[in-house]
Design an enzyme around this catalytic site. Structure first.
Site, mmCIF file in Angstrom:
data_model
loop_
_atom_site.group_PDB
_atom_site.id
_atom_site.type_symbol
_atom_site.label_atom_id
_atom_site.label_comp_id
_atom_site.label_asym_id
_atom_site.label_seq_id
_atom_site.Cartn_x
_atom_site.Cartn_y
_atom_site.Cartn_z
ATOM 1 N N ASP A 102 37.741 48.758 43.172
ATOM 2 C CA ASP A 102 39.018 48.071 43.351
ATOM 3 C C ASP A 102 39.782 48.724 44.502
ATOM 4 O OD1 ASP A 102 41.313 46.448 42.501
ATOM 5 O OD2 ASP A 102 40.349 46.465 40.527
ATOM 6 N N ASP A 204 43.106 43.992 45.366
ATOM 7 C CA ASP A 204 44.243 43.708 44.502
ATOM 8 C C ASP A 204 45.342 42.954 45.265
ATOM 9 O OD1 ASP A 204 45.448 44.361 41.828
ATOM 10 O OD2 ASP A 204 46.982 45.270 43.108
ATOM 11 N N GLU A 263 41.928 39.101 45.428
ATOM 12 C CA GLU A 263 42.751 38.527 44.368
ATOM 13 C C GLU A 263 43.951 37.882 45.049
ATOM 14 O OE1 GLU A 263 45.260 39.770 40.377
ATOM 15 O OE2 GLU A 263 45.444 40.908 42.211
ATOM 16 N N HIS A 325 41.464 41.215 33.126
ATOM 17 C CA HIS A 325 42.336 42.189 32.465
ATOM 18 C C HIS A 325 43.815 41.820 32.511
ATOM 19 C CE1 HIS A 325 42.589 43.021 36.667
ATOM 20 N NE2 HIS A 325 43.536 43.921 36.481
ATOM 21 N N ASP A 326 44.139 40.675 33.115
ATOM 22 C CA ASP A 326 45.539 40.275 33.228
ATOM 23 C C ASP A 326 45.890 39.052 32.387
ATOM 24 O OD1 ASP A 326 46.218 42.268 35.092
ATOM 25 O OD2 ASP A 326 45.526 41.033 36.770
HETATM 26 C C1 NOJ Z 1 46.952 42.677 39.991
HETATM 27 C C2 NOJ Z 1 46.135 43.435 38.992
HETATM 28 O O1 NOJ Z 1 45.079 42.639 38.533
HETATM 29 C C3 NOJ Z 1 47.087 43.857 37.905
HETATM 30 O O2 NOJ Z 1 46.416 44.391 36.803
HETATM 31 C C4 NOJ Z 1 48.050 44.838 38.496
HETATM 32 O O3 NOJ Z 1 48.992 45.217 37.515
HETATM 33 C C5 NOJ Z 1 48.789 44.223 39.695
HETATM 34 N N1 NOJ Z 1 47.893 43.567 40.580
HETATM 35 C C6 NOJ Z 1 49.537 45.273 40.473
HETATM 36 O O4 NOJ Z 1 48.639 46.098 41.143
#
Ligand code: NOJ
Ligand code: MG
Length: 531
Positions: A102, A204, A263, A325-326
């Site tokens: 990442d 990210d 992302e 994970h989000d």
């Molecule tokens: C996206 C990530 O997937 C998330 O888990 C993170 O909290 C935020 N970006 C900030 O880095």
């Protein structure tokens, strides 16, 4: 072994996201770590995936559980050492598994030495590497928001009399990507893991790197989550970001076979599509999150996939994901009483048979669930800030369920997040020994995908089907594979072209020749090879 000359491996690969805190704990501190992942590599090989993406394991104060990095080149002691990483990488590569890490460079931690220096004085070497605005009075410079604190994104810095910008937590100050020295410094950090042999980066919030040059306030929107009533057109998703993507692509290409997966900040597939560039000169892939927000419906899934295919520029390669994970796991999102498990099977077949690189999320192959946690167990800053309206992201981050022993075989100590209460029945060991389990279903689908190149890279065309059914063909050379997914508890009739059953979710499907009108069973999956 991996083949460094294979430049398109990521188009055929199935990725598996490992959230390192929650996968396997080797040292008994209740938190997963790199050695833990290494001990479980054979499981991933048997499952049949090709690559993993590991969420951040770098040095971090863990204010956002690793998405706040204070040293881009160091492994956080909680996760192990640099040697543990190289050992994991070597062991993975020996088994033919690629490893993507990442890259979190929209922001650093406020404990990164660059920020500590930057905030000390306006004349500091790294001051302009972050975003500052003069502070006069209490009114912040514009309406941008800190999503994880649900307040203004501008925080005071007494030493310089300025505001700094942080749109996640206050501990994640954002970089000024317009500064050329900052850019060069980031590219150097990015080379570090590629030089060690990592197979690429998941980037990210890549579309947030550049902010509006005039710092205009975002217009209002009517949607609450996760946008806090704003259209994020000025603090994210600026056109200048594409220039950075081209620079990153040149960097990645200089290594030959490394992949960049961006992302995007936003749900819209159009934004993701725009990150590929018109001449394959930007990101190899940008996550298409549309499935994460789709209701359960054959029609809606097809519409989503179709739109994505038509939005992607010529030559760009699609990808699909159902969980990460989000977001609430799709097993829980698509819960429907006794049909929950059959739906998970249909979803797996969809993800693994559509045209595009699939991204699995650890534990989805078991049907890991999401449960609301008591307030005292919440760890995610977003969950804490929004409780009890939302439970944040902890429910999708609970420990991997390996077996029925205490702590689900994840750790000898109490895990950092509670294990799902169903772990005694739902775990790797029990599903490995049950031929009808969801895990075995994933294994079969993955094995089929690996032997049938039509399922990996073949062209896709939709088949006519009743509204409850999603049906398509994948074609490569003379091989044609037809996929029928009954997304309903009803028994719709489909016209099946003559063929041999390669894989069916229904025991009655057999493996003989099937042709003509066929009444599908509820939530039946039928994968056929045309005669
Ligand atoms: C996206 C990530 O997937 C998330 O888990 C993170 O909290 C935020 N970006 C900030 O880095
Ligand atoms: Mg540990």
């Amino acid at each position: 072994m991996i083949d460094r000359n294979d430049k398109l491996w990521w188009q055929r690969a199935v990725f598996y996201q490992v959230y390192p805190r929650s996968f396997a704990d080797s040292d008994g501190d209740g938190v997963g770590d790199l050695r833990g992942i290494e001990t479980r590599l054979d499981y991933l090989v048997e499952l049949g995936i090709d690559a993993m993406w590991i969420s951040p394991f770098f040095k971090s104060p863990m204010k956002d559980f690793g998405y706040d990095i204070s040293d881009y080149r160091a492994v956080d002691p909680l996760f192990g050492t640099l040697d543990d990483f190289t050992s994991l990488l070597e062991a993975a590569h020996e088994r033919g598994l690629r490893v993507v890490v990442d890259l979190v460079v929209n922001h650093s931690s406020d404990e990164h030495p660059w920020f500590i220096e930057a905030r000390s004085s306006k004349s500091a070497r790294t001051h302009d590497w972050y975003i500052w605005k003069p502070m006069s009075g209490k009114k912040p410079p514009n309406n941008w928001v800190s999503l994880f604190e649900q307040r203004s994104a501008w925080y005071p810095n007494e030493a310089t009399g300025e505001w700094y910008l942080a749109t996640f937590t206050r501990n994640q100050p954002e970089f000024n990507w317009r500064n050329p020295e900052l850019r060069a410094a980031i590219y150097d950090e990015a080379r570090f893991w590629l030089d060690l042999g990592a197979d690429g980066y998941r980037m990210d919030v890549a579309t947030a790197y550049i902010k509006d040059d005039e710092f205009r306030s975002n217009p209002r929107s009517l949607t609450m989550n996760p946008d806090l009533f704003q259209h994020h057109i000025y603090d994210r998703n600026r056109p200048e970001v594409h220039e950075i993507f081209r620079e990153f692509r040149a960097l990645a290409d200089s290594y030959g076979d490394r992949v960049l997966i961006g992302e995007t900040h936003g749900r819209d597939a159009q934004l993701a599509a725009s990150c590929h560039g018109n001449d394959k000169d930007e990101l190899h892939m940008a996550f298409n999150f549309d499935f994460l927000f789709r209701p359960w419906s054959a029609r809606s899934f097809r519409e989503s996939a179709d739109r994505w295919y038509s939005l992607l520029p010529e030559g760009a390669w699609p990808n699909f994901t159902l969980s990460n994970h989000d977001q609430k796991r799709h097993y829980a999102r698509y819960r429907s009483g006794a049909w929950t498990e059959p739906r998970a099977r249909v979803a797996a077949a969809m993800l693994l048979c559509l045209r595009g690189t699939p991204f699995l999320y650890y534990g989805e192959e078991l049907g890991m669930d999401c449960r609301e946690l008591p307030r005292s167990k919440l760890r995610d800053p977003l969950g804490i800030a929004t409780w009890p309206l939302r439970y944040g992201r902890d429910p999708e981050r609970t420990p991997m369920q390996w077996d029925a022993s205490e702590n689900a075989g994840f750790s000898s100590a109490e895990p950092w997040l509670p294990v799902n209460p169903d772990y005694r029945e739902r775990n790797v060991a029990s599903q490995q020994s049950d031929p009808e389990s969801l895990l075995r279903w994933y294994t079969k689908l993955l094995a089929l995908r690996r032997t049938e190149s039509a399922l990996q890279t073949g062209a896709l065309s939709w088949l006519d089907a009743p509204s409850d059914v999603m049906a398509w063909s994948r074609t490569a050379g003379t091989t044609r594979i037809d996929v029928y997914l009954n997304c309903s508890p009803r028994k719709p009739e489909v016209a099946v072209a003559p063929g041999r059953v390669l894989l069916g979710s229904d025991a009655g499907a057999g493996d003989g020749i099937v042709a003509g009108q066929r009444r599908l069973r509820p939530y039946e999956v039928l994968i056929m090879q045309r005669q």
